[in-house]
Design an enzyme around this catalytic site. Structure first.
Site, PDB file in Angstrom:
ATOM      1  N   CYS A  87       0.344  -0.657  -4.672  1.00  0.00           N
ATOM      2  CA  CYS A  87       0.190   0.467  -3.750  1.00  0.00           C
ATOM      3  C   CYS A  87      -0.302   1.714  -4.497  1.00  0.00           C
ATOM      4  CB  CYS A  87       1.477   0.682  -2.960  1.00  0.00           C
ATOM      5  SG  CYS A  87       1.125   1.528  -1.405  1.00  0.00           S
ATOM      6  N   HIS A 177       3.915  -3.953  -1.207  1.00  0.00           N
ATOM      7  CA  HIS A 177       5.056  -3.751  -2.113  1.00  0.00           C
ATOM      8  C   HIS A 177       5.793  -5.069  -2.363  1.00  0.00           C
ATOM      9  CE1 HIS A 177       5.461   0.734  -2.282  1.00  0.00           C
ATOM     10  NE2 HIS A 177       4.637   0.614  -1.253  1.00  0.00           N
ATOM     11  N   GLU A 179       7.812  -5.801  -4.558  1.00  0.00           N
ATOM     12  CA  GLU A 179       9.172  -5.567  -5.093  1.00  0.00           C
ATOM     13  C   GLU A 179      10.189  -5.341  -3.982  1.00  0.00           C
ATOM     14  OE1 GLU A 179       6.848  -3.449  -4.805  1.00  0.00           O
ATOM     15  OE2 GLU A 179       7.652  -1.458  -4.345  1.00  0.00           O
TER      16      GLU A 179
HETATM   17  N1  GLN Z   1       0.166   6.899   0.084  1.00  0.00           N
HETATM   18  C1  GLN Z   1       0.432   6.736  -1.329  1.00  0.00           C
HETATM   19  C2  GLN Z   1      -0.715   7.292  -2.157  1.00  0.00           C
HETATM   20  O1  GLN Z   1      -1.720   7.618  -1.654  1.00  0.00           O
HETATM   21  C3  GLN Z   1       0.695   5.294  -1.697  1.00  0.00           C
HETATM   22  C4  GLN Z   1       1.911   4.807  -0.930  1.00  0.00           C
HETATM   23  C5  GLN Z   1       2.763   3.824  -1.655  1.00  0.00           C
HETATM   24  O2  GLN Z   1       2.678   3.633  -2.855  1.00  0.00           O
HETATM   25  N2  GLN Z   1       3.650   3.236  -0.902  1.00  0.00           N
HETATM   26  O3  GLN Z   1      -0.604   7.401  -3.344  1.00  0.00           O
END
Ligand code: GLN
Length: 196
Positions: A87, A177, A179
């Protein structure tokens, strides 16, 4: 006592521990057969075989990375050792970032758009088919979308036509995610890359 049957040593997997859900990654790494180490200083990078960059807020993480003088050490680490970005971590290891554009380590030839699912689908959980793993439950939280995939990048799973789990050489990126589920197969895939 002779130890001719000793198993290979466990890979040591760092988790960048500046911001975000690094503790859940540390647990997943241990479940997946690795030894986890929280990393927040450059000198600790010498002790690890690979690094996970967790989810969180990539712009905040970048500020903390700069504050701790970690940008160049992390980029250099990734030029010779495996990195798994999830992410926000996937945003940090991408080549190009939009919405808005920001600095990144350029470890994988992907282009990502931050917060790309829009308000209605800010967070969602879906079942995916991943190559080599089978069905996976994927948790997306304010996730980016991978808009461009370079020719060296292998797509292992997609969601609604967009790549969500990719590899390039030893690196991996997931826009979800792994995890946050009890299933540690995605982490195991990374840990297995570190077995030397
Ligand atoms: N929206 C976050 C970003 O732009 C990423 C979100 C996340 O890691 N759950 O960095």
């Amino acid at each position: 006592m002779s130890d001719s049957t000793s198993s290979p040593r466990k890979p040591v997997v760092g988790v960048l521990a500046l911001q975000g859900d690094y503790e859940a990654h540390a647990r997943a790494i241990e479940h997946a057969g690795g030894l986890s180490r929280e990393i927040n200083r450059a000198d600790q990078l010498a002790e690890i075989d690979g690094l996970v960059i967790p989810g969180g807020e990539s712009s905040t993480m970048l500020k903390l990375i700069d504050y701790e003088n970690l940008f160049e050490p992390l980029k250099t680490f990734g030029q010779s050792k495996p990195v798994f970005g999830t992410c926000a971590g996937a945003i940090l290891i991408a080549r190009d970032v939009i919405n808005p554009s920001q600095a990144s380590f350029d470890l994988m030839d992907i282009g990502v758009e931050r917060n790309a699912y829009g308000r209605q689908r800010d967070s969602h959980i879906v079942a995916l088919q991943a190559e080599g793993l089978g069905e996976l439950e994927a948790v997306f939280i304010r996730a980016p979308i991978i808009r461009r995939v370079g020719s060296e990048v292998k797509v292992l799973a997609s969601h609604r036509g967009d790549a969500v789990l990719v590899t390039q050489g030893l690196h991996m990126a997931a826009t979800f995610h792994p995890e946050l589920t009890a299933d540690s197969r995605v982490h195991r895939m990374f840990v297995e890359r570190l077995n030397r």
